[in-house]
Motif scaffolding. Structure first.
Motif, short mmCIF file in Angstrom:
data_model
loop_
_atom_site.label_atom_id
_atom_site.label_comp_id
_atom_site.label_asym_id
_atom_site.label_seq_id
_atom_site.Cartn_x
_atom_site.Cartn_y
_atom_site.Cartn_z
N TYR A 1 0.84 -1.20 0.00
CA TYR A 1 0.00 0.00 0.00
C TYR A 1 0.87 1.25 0.00
CZ TYR A 1 -3.12 3.70 1.55
OH TYR A 1 -3.80 4.88 1.65
N VAL A 2 0.53 2.18 -0.86
CA VAL A 2 1.14 3.50 -0.88
C VAL A 2 0.02 4.53 -0.83
CG1 VAL A 2 2.59 5.11 -2.17
CG2 VAL A 2 3.09 2.67 -2.26
N SER A 3 0.12 5.48 0.08
CA SER A 3 -0.93 6.49 0.20
C SER A 3 -1.00 7.33 -1.07
CB SER A 3 -0.65 7.39 1.40
OG SER A 3 0.51 8.18 1.16
N PRO A 4 -2.19 7.83 -1.42
CA PRO A 4 -2.31 8.67 -2.62
C PRO A 4 -1.39 9.89 -2.59
CG PRO A 4 -4.47 8.02 -1.82
CD PRO A 4 -3.49 7.57 -0.79
N GLU A 5 -1.23 10.49 -1.39
CA GLU A 5 -0.35 11.65 -1.29
C GLU A 5 1.09 11.29 -1.65
OE1 GLU A 5 -2.36 10.58 1.04
OE2 GLU A 5 -3.87 12.15 1.33
N GLN A 6 1.57 10.15 -1.13
CA GLN A 6 2.94 9.73 -1.41
C GLN A 6 3.11 9.35 -2.88
OE1 GLN A 6 5.56 9.82 0.79
NE2 GLN A 6 6.77 9.42 -1.06
N LEU A 7 2.08 8.72 -3.45
CA LEU A 7 2.13 8.33 -4.86
C LEU A 7 2.26 9.55 -5.76
CD1 LEU A 7 1.92 6.14 -7.04
CD2 LEU A 7 -0.57 6.41 -6.93
N LYS B 1 3.36 12.50 -4.91
CA LYS B 1 4.64 13.14 -4.66
C LYS B 1 5.76 12.43 -5.42
CE LYS B 1 7.84 14.51 -0.96
NZ LYS B 1 9.02 13.90 -1.62
#
Length: 230
Positions: free
Chosen positions: A6-12, A14
């Motif tokens: 899982y990768v958060s949308p914000e991190q993706l 960025k």
């Protein structure tokens, strides 16, 4: 059963933005400057075959930095869209704003989708008007953001340093030769100490409102550039 990664949308978002910015920063800058009779595009580009600056339609020019194959696909799509709109309606219905909006939708869709990598490109779309007040310049970034450029703009490479030089030395209503010299000197200020860019390494084009023919785009050859630079 393993837990899915899982990768958060914000991190993706960025990570995708960092990826695109790094790719764009590896190239050389392109500057666009308004002068007395129109708009000038200046790019550091030793290649005579692969252009960063091109014509889209009668009064509309295009400049880009980043991956050549990606911005060339965008340029071709813009030419086709402009031709179709001009043929279906009227040539006056083809505007820089309309093309900028179309590019923004395309870049934004690619950036936000997780299925493919973001485009490593930034684009200028400029339209010269019948007067200086009606000139339009738009800057589009890899994520589909659009910015209105009032007088001058820079993208690619160390654009912050180049734009800082332009902000200090630009004055409105410059003649063509002085606008070219200003852009050339600004592009050389992307490093410490400042570089001297040979005129043969420049790609230069103008949107000249004083041309009598409907097509206002004109590419300046090496001889014309050398003559303007004195």
């Amino acid at each position: 059963m393993t837990t899915p990664f899982y990768v958060s949308p914000e991190q993706l978002m960025k990570d995708r933005a960092d990826f695109a910015r790094k790719g764009i920063a590896r190239g050389r800058s392109v500057a666009v400057v308004r002068y007395a009779d129109g708009i000038i595009f200046v790019a550091e580009n030793p290649s005579r075959a692969l252009h960063k600056i091109s014509e889209i339609y009668d009064r509309i020019g295009f400049a880009a930095v980043g991956r050549y194959n990606e911005f060339e696909n965008l340029r071709i799509a813009g030419v086709r869209l402009a031709d179709m709109r001009g043929y279906s309606y009227a040539r006056s219905d083809v505007t820089g704003r309309g093309l900028a909006n179309a590019y923004a939708q395309t870049l934004g869709t690619i950036f936000s989708s997780g299925g493919e990598k973001p485009y490593e490109v930034e684009i200028f779309v400029a339209e010269v008007g019948s007067s200086a007040e009606s000139d339009q310049i738009y800057r589009l970034t890899y994520d589909g953001s659009v910015a209105d450029v009032p007088l001058y703009g820079v993208m690619g490479g160390q654009s912050d340093k180049v734009e800082e030089y332009l902000s200090t030395h630009f004055t409105a209503g410059l003649p063509l030769a002085e606008a070219l010299r200003l852009a050339l000197t600004a592009l050389g200020n992307d490093a410490e100490p400042a570089r001297t860019i040979p005129p043969d390494d420049l790609e230069v084009a103008v949107l000249d409102r004083t041309r009598t023919q409907p097509r206002k785009f004109k590419r300046l050859g090496q001889a014309q550039v050398a003559q303007l630079l004195g």
